[in-house]
Design a protein around this motif. Structure first.
Motif, PDB file in Angstrom:
ATOM      1  N   SER A 206       0.825  -1.205   0.000  1.00  0.00           N
ATOM      2  CA  SER A 206       0.000   0.000   0.000  1.00  0.00           C
ATOM      3  C   SER A 206       0.859   1.254   0.000  1.00  0.00           C
ATOM      4  O   SER A 206       0.565   2.226  -0.716  1.00  0.00           O
TER       5      SER A 206
ATOM      6  N   TYR B 186       0.696   4.156  -2.527  1.00  0.00           N
ATOM      7  CA  TYR B 186       0.161   5.380  -1.927  1.00  0.00           C
ATOM      8  C   TYR B 186       1.120   5.852  -0.834  1.00  0.00           C
ATOM      9  O   TYR B 186       0.893   5.587   0.353  1.00  0.00           O
TER      10      TYR B 186
ATOM     11  N   PRO C 205      -4.052   4.052   1.815  1.00  0.00           N
ATOM     12  CA  PRO C 205      -4.581   4.629   0.568  1.00  0.00           C
ATOM     13  C   PRO C 205      -5.446   5.863   0.811  1.00  0.00           C
ATOM     14  O   PRO C 205      -5.360   6.857   0.067  1.00  0.00           O
TER      15      PRO C 205
ATOM     16  N   LYS D 153      -8.456   0.067  -6.375  1.00  0.00           N
ATOM     17  CA  LYS D 153      -8.076   1.461  -6.595  1.00  0.00           C
ATOM     18  C   LYS D 153      -9.296   2.333  -6.834  1.00  0.00           C
ATOM     19  O   LYS D 153      -9.374   3.470  -6.361  1.00  0.00           O
TER      20      LYS D 153
ATOM     21  N   ASP E  36     -11.066   2.772  -3.407  1.00  0.00           N
ATOM     22  CA  ASP E  36     -10.349   3.737  -2.573  1.00  0.00           C
ATOM     23  C   ASP E  36     -10.593   5.170  -3.048  1.00  0.00           C
ATOM     24  O   ASP E  36     -10.758   6.091  -2.242  1.00  0.00           O
TER      25      ASP E  36
END
Length: 362
Positions: A92, A96, A147, A337, A340
């Motif tokens: 992660s 991010y 994220p 993705k 998020d």
């Protein structure tokens, strides 16, 4: 995940012998169903991998997951999940970038996840994450927080609340409320968001109900991602899907719902904080619900969403195609993705908009 939710008899998906094994050729079979007088369904279904999801998601659905039950000790389960969460947390962070630090707030251990840069207009807001893990393990304090911190440009406090079986309800609620009260000393309530996945999604609803019961100001927004709000009975989807969707071990449905055991303890399963669907939901903050069509908590999430709507809450629901429970804990999936980004956009849109005052729970 341990047996933290009971199963109500609505349907029984009959396993076909050996389907969790590697298949060299498609077995010959037909769809079938038997419906008992009480409506209980015994079914077999051929379910192709849909073309409506990403190739990465299709590959994930093709994983071989054993149907056999496993019975690790709580120590073994926590050790394994901690190793996985640490590795997934590093993935992660690669996707991010964010800084992660350990801290204590109001006597409660937390992870403080901070974006590499925070814009001036976002300095005065914060998100509280309550991780998933069936109330027994930490399966999200990194993958749920990193994220969102990066995408929102907002500090995230991930609460490492006390867990069952050592600490049953309301310990997790109390820990999260303690952190929330402390953050209220620094941040306006409209600039605070609370969210969680799975057990953390349950906990988000519980904490919101407790905030109202205590008469505290409501947060600016909440996120309930693959959860529910009723521990007295389970929905349809939990009889059909395991943690891995259509593969993996699935206990047979029982004649009752609500086998929460070491989390609920002696608490009435319809207690309005334990099961906030029985609370007065009016005045709850804007809330985003996310689930997926092979999520064992698909029913619970959608039932809770409808309850929020009936109470007049600004409640949005997003249902992803074909994916299993809490799929966004796999940070590399295109759908993760997307999820998020939707979570981050929701909080960016709603934080700082208005103050909502809590009240008494019925």
């Amino acid at each position: 995940m341990r047996g933290w939710i009971g199963v109500v008899v609505v349907a029984a998906l009959m396993p076909v012998g050996g389907w969790a094994q590697v298949q060299t050729a498609a077995p010959t079979m037909a769809d079938s169903s038997k419906i008992l007088p009480d409506g209980t369904a015994y079914v077999t279904r051929v379910v192709p991998v849909p073309k409506t999801i990403s190739p990465e998601a299709q590959a994930m659905l093709a994983r071989v997951v054993s149907d056999a039950a496993s019975h690790p000790t709580i120590e073994q389960e926590r050790a394994g999940v901690d190793r996985w969460q640490a590795g997934a947390g590093e993935v992660s962070k690669e996707l991010y970038p964010a800084n992660v630090a350990a801290a204590t707030i109001a006597g409660v251990p937390v992870r403080v996840v901070t974006p590499l840069t925070i814009a001036p207009e976002k300095q005065n807001r914060v998100l509280i994450n309550v991780h998933g893990g069936g109330f027994h393990v930490d399966s999200g304090s990194l993958t749920e927080s990193i994220p969102i911190a990066n995408l929102t440009g907002t500090k995230v406090i991930s609460v490492l609340y006390r867990m069952a079986p050592e600490h049953p309800f309301p310990a997790a609620v109390d820990d999260t409320i303690a952190v929330y009260k402390e953050l209220l000393k620094t941040y306006p309530p409209k600039n605070i968001g609370i969210y969680g996945t799975s057990a953390g999604a349950f906990l988000t609803g519980e904490v919101t109900a407790k905030i109202k019961q205590l008469g505290l100001p409501m947060p600016g927004a909440t996120g309930i991602f693959s959860g529910a709000g009723d521990f007295s009975v389970a929905g349809d989807s939990i009889a059909m899907y395991s943690l891995d969707g259509l593969s993996g071990h699935l206990d047979a449905p029982k004649q009752y719902g609500g086998d929460l055991g070491d989390y609920a303890g002696s608490t009435d399963r319809k207690d309005p904080i334990l099961s906030p669907i029985y609370s007065d939901l009016t005045g709850f903050p804007p809330t985003l619900f996310i689930t997926s069509t092979r999520d064992l908590l698909l029913s619970g999430t959608t039932i809770m969403h409808r309850s929020y709507l009936l109470a007049g809450v600004d409640a949005q629901l997003v249902v992803f195609e074909a994916l299993p429970h809490a799929f966004w804990n796999n940070p590399k999936l295109p759908e993760s993705k997307e999820a998020d980004k939707l979570m981050a956009r929701f909080f960016d849109t709603h934080l700082g908009q208005s103050d909502i005052t809590g009240g008494s729970s019925r």
